[in-house]
Design a protein around this motif. Structure first.
Motif, PDB file in Angstrom:
ATOM      1  N   ALA A  70     -20.462   1.533  12.593  1.00  0.00           N
ATOM      2  CA  ALA A  70     -19.810   0.674  13.579  1.00  0.00           C
ATOM      3  C   ALA A  70     -18.292   0.714  13.500  1.00  0.00           C
ATOM      4  O   ALA A  70     -17.612   0.753  14.527  1.00  0.00           O
ATOM      5  CB  ALA A  70     -20.291  -0.763  13.411  1.00  0.00           C
ATOM      6  N   VAL A  71     -17.745   0.694  12.288  1.00  0.00           N
ATOM      7  CA  VAL A  71     -16.297   0.556  12.154  1.00  0.00           C
ATOM      8  C   VAL A  71     -15.632   1.654  11.348  1.00  0.00           C
ATOM      9  O   VAL A  71     -14.444   1.601  11.091  1.00  0.00           O
ATOM     10  CB  VAL A  71     -15.916  -0.820  11.537  1.00  0.00           C
ATOM     11  N   GLY A  72     -16.344   2.644  10.914  1.00  0.00           N
ATOM     12  CA  GLY A  72     -15.752   3.730  10.140  1.00  0.00           C
ATOM     13  C   GLY A  72     -15.837   3.477   8.658  1.00  0.00           C
ATOM     14  O   GLY A  72     -16.527   2.584   8.190  1.00  0.00           O
ATOM     15  N   GLY A  73     -15.071   4.276   7.913  1.00  0.00           N
ATOM     16  CA  GLY A  73     -15.141   4.262   6.453  1.00  0.00           C
ATOM     17  C   GLY A  73     -14.441   3.125   5.768  1.00  0.00           C
ATOM     18  O   GLY A  73     -14.507   2.999   4.572  1.00  0.00           O
ATOM     19  N   GLY A  74     -13.738   2.273   6.489  1.00  0.00           N
ATOM     20  CA  GLY A  74     -13.037   1.173   5.851  1.00  0.00           C
ATOM     21  C   GLY A  74     -11.540   1.375   5.923  1.00  0.00           C
ATOM     22  O   GLY A  74     -11.030   2.322   6.503  1.00  0.00           O
ATOM     23  N   GLU A  75     -10.813   0.433   5.342  1.00  0.00           N
ATOM     24  CA  GLU A  75      -9.363   0.449   5.393  1.00  0.00           C
ATOM     25  C   GLU A  75      -8.782   1.674   4.698  1.00  0.00           C
ATOM     26  O   GLU A  75      -7.826   2.258   5.149  1.00  0.00           O
ATOM     27  CB  GLU A  75      -8.809  -0.816   4.737  1.00  0.00           C
ATOM     28  N   ARG A  76      -9.348   2.037   3.565  1.00  0.00           N
ATOM     29  CA  ARG A  76      -8.833   3.189   2.846  1.00  0.00           C
ATOM     30  C   ARG A  76      -9.969   3.839   2.098  1.00  0.00           C
ATOM     31  O   ARG A  76     -10.907   3.194   1.677  1.00  0.00           O
ATOM     32  CB  ARG A  76      -7.725   2.810   1.882  1.00  0.00           C
ATOM     33  N   GLU A  77      -9.862   5.114   1.970  1.00  0.00           N
ATOM     34  CA  GLU A  77     -10.855   5.840   1.202  1.00  0.00           C
ATOM     35  C   GLU A  77     -10.105   6.798   0.297  1.00  0.00           C
ATOM     36  O   GLU A  77      -9.312   7.601   0.753  1.00  0.00           O
ATOM     37  CB  GLU A  77     -11.781   6.607   2.150  1.00  0.00           C
ATOM     38  N   VAL A  78     -10.319   6.673  -0.992  1.00  0.00           N
ATOM     39  CA  VAL A  78      -9.627   7.509  -1.959  1.00  0.00           C
ATOM     40  C   VAL A  78     -10.634   8.476  -2.538  1.00  0.00           C
ATOM     41  O   VAL A  78     -11.644   8.064  -3.097  1.00  0.00           O
ATOM     42  CB  VAL A  78      -9.004   6.646  -3.083  1.00  0.00           C
ATOM     43  N   ASP A  79     -10.376   9.757  -2.342  1.00  0.00           N
ATOM     44  CA  ASP A  79     -11.225  10.777  -2.942  1.00  0.00           C
ATOM     45  C   ASP A  79     -10.638  11.134  -4.294  1.00  0.00           C
ATOM     46  O   ASP A  79      -9.481  11.554  -4.391  1.00  0.00           O
ATOM     47  CB  ASP A  79     -11.279  12.029  -2.054  1.00  0.00           C
ATOM     48  N   LEU A  80     -11.428  10.958  -5.323  1.00  0.00           N
ATOM     49  CA  LEU A  80     -10.989  11.289  -6.666  1.00  0.00           C
ATOM     50  C   LEU A  80     -11.737  12.526  -7.137  1.00  0.00           C
ATOM     51  O   LEU A  80     -12.932  12.657  -6.916  1.00  0.00           O
ATOM     52  CB  LEU A  80     -11.269  10.128  -7.628  1.00  0.00           C
ATOM     53  N   THR A  81     -11.010  13.408  -7.799  1.00  0.00           N
ATOM     54  CA  THR A  81     -11.647  14.579  -8.397  1.00  0.00           C
ATOM     55  C   THR A  81     -12.382  14.130  -9.656  1.00  0.00           C
ATOM     56  O   THR A  81     -12.173  13.022 -10.161  1.00  0.00           O
ATOM     57  CB  THR A  81     -10.600  15.639  -8.767  1.00  0.00           C
ATOM     58  N   GLN A  82     -13.199  15.017 -10.187  1.00  0.00           N
ATOM     59  CA  GLN A  82     -13.913  14.719 -11.422  1.00  0.00           C
ATOM     60  C   GLN A  82     -12.920  14.429 -12.543  1.00  0.00           C
ATOM     61  O   GLN A  82     -13.106  13.513 -13.336  1.00  0.00           O
ATOM     62  CB  GLN A  82     -14.834  15.872 -11.807  1.00  0.00           C
ATOM     63  N   SER A  83     -11.847  15.214 -12.599  1.00  0.00           N
ATOM     64  CA  SER A  83     -10.830  15.013 -13.639  1.00  0.00           C
ATOM     65  C   SER A  83     -10.187  13.637 -13.509  1.00  0.00           C
ATOM     66  O   SER A  83      -9.967  12.952 -14.508  1.00  0.00           O
ATOM     67  CB  SER A  83      -9.749  16.089 -13.538  1.00  0.00           C
ATOM     68  N   GLU A  84      -9.867  13.246 -12.276  1.00  0.00           N
ATOM     69  CA  GLU A  84      -9.244  11.936 -12.055  1.00  0.00           C
ATOM     70  C   GLU A  84     -10.182  10.806 -12.450  1.00  0.00           C
ATOM     71  O   GLU A  84      -9.757   9.818 -13.058  1.00  0.00           O
ATOM     72  CB  GLU A  84      -8.798  11.805 -10.596  1.00  0.00           C
ATOM     73  N   VAL A  85     -11.456  10.963 -12.136  1.00  0.00           N
ATOM     74  CA  VAL A  85     -12.432   9.939 -12.518  1.00  0.00           C
ATOM     75  C   VAL A  85     -12.522   9.838 -14.034  1.00  0.00           C
ATOM     76  O   VAL A  85     -12.551   8.733 -14.592  1.00  0.00           O
ATOM     77  CB  VAL A  85     -13.816  10.242 -11.898  1.00  0.00           C
ATOM     78  N   LEU A  86     -12.542  10.967 -14.715  1.00  0.00           N
ATOM     79  CA  LEU A  86     -12.633  10.949 -16.180  1.00  0.00           C
ATOM     80  C   LEU A  86     -11.399  10.328 -16.815  1.00  0.00           C
ATOM     81  O   LEU A  86     -11.505   9.531 -17.749  1.00  0.00           O
ATOM     82  CB  LEU A  86     -12.845  12.370 -16.703  1.00  0.00           C
ATOM     83  N   VAL A  87     -10.221  10.669 -16.298  1.00  0.00           N
ATOM     84  CA  VAL A  87      -8.992  10.085 -16.830  1.00  0.00           C
ATOM     85  C   VAL A  87      -8.953   8.592 -16.544  1.00  0.00           C
ATOM     86  O   VAL A  87      -8.611   7.786 -17.418  1.00  0.00           O
ATOM     87  CB  VAL A  87      -7.749  10.814 -16.262  1.00  0.00           C
TER      88      VAL A  87
END
Length: 196
Positions: A70-87
């Motif tokens: 209905a309204v899309g993905g939301g106000e912001r969507e941050v794609d994190l790489t695997q490395s960023e998630v681990l850090v």
């Protein structure tokens, strides 16, 4: 009870206990009021959730697809790489931690760009300076991190050992070198990061 619910509904940020106590008085049990509101919301497409040190109305996960359609993905969507998630995970569990300590943990240098992306997303911020030589910056998670991951406090993070026991995390795999994106081999010192 309705004043508390209306305040939480109207607020854009989680509403803390102190704010609610000003509305209903210090002698009133905030926890009992929250329990009553949550009971009234049972079966509704949204709930009252403890997050980032306060309470906020959030949609139930079962309705995520309908909301996105209905309204899309939301106000912001941050794609994190695997490395960023681990850090980010390491910062959350071991904060305050320096970039040099992160690099030691992974056996590879954690790049300034990776740290910059996490800071730009609002998930981490500078913490106190480390008492080690050169007084490098430390990093800590932010309120935005708690909001994004639906945590009330850092105590709500999954138990590190339970993650290992469930097979969701393996220190051996982390340290084996499978996480090269976002890490550099430049060997730069972490002494003089600018205070931005």
């Amino acid at each position: 009870m309705h004043r508390v619910e209306a305040t939480i509904f109207a607020a854009s940020e989680p509403v803390g206990r102190e704010t609610l106590a000003r509305i209903v008085g210090k002698s009133c049990s905030i926890d009992l009021l929250i329990d009553d509101i949550r009971e009234e919301l049972r079966g509704r497409p949204y709930d009252l959730v403890a997050v980032a040190g306060g309470w906020k109305h959030l949609s139930r996960p079962a309705y995520a697809d309908a909301i996105r359609a209905a309204v899309g993905g939301g106000e912001r969507e941050v794609d994190l790489t695997q490395s960023e998630v681990l850090v980010l995970m390491c910062i959350a569990y071991f904060q305050p931690i320096t970039r040099g300590e992160l690099s030691s943990f992974f056996g590879k240098e954690v790049s300034r760009d990776l740290i910059g992306h996490l800071r730009g997303a609002g998930f981490i911020a500078f913490g106190p300076r480390s008492p080690t030589p050169g007084a490098p910056y430390t990093y800590v998670t932010t309120k935005e991190f708690l909001l994004e991951f639906g945590l009330d406090t850092l105590r709500d993070l999954p138990d590190f050992e339970a993650l290992e026991d469930a097979g969701l995390l393996s220190k051996e795999k982390l340290l084996a070198g499978d996480i090269t994106p976002g890490f550099s081999d430049s060997g730069q010192d972490d002494v003089s990061e600018p205070d931005i």
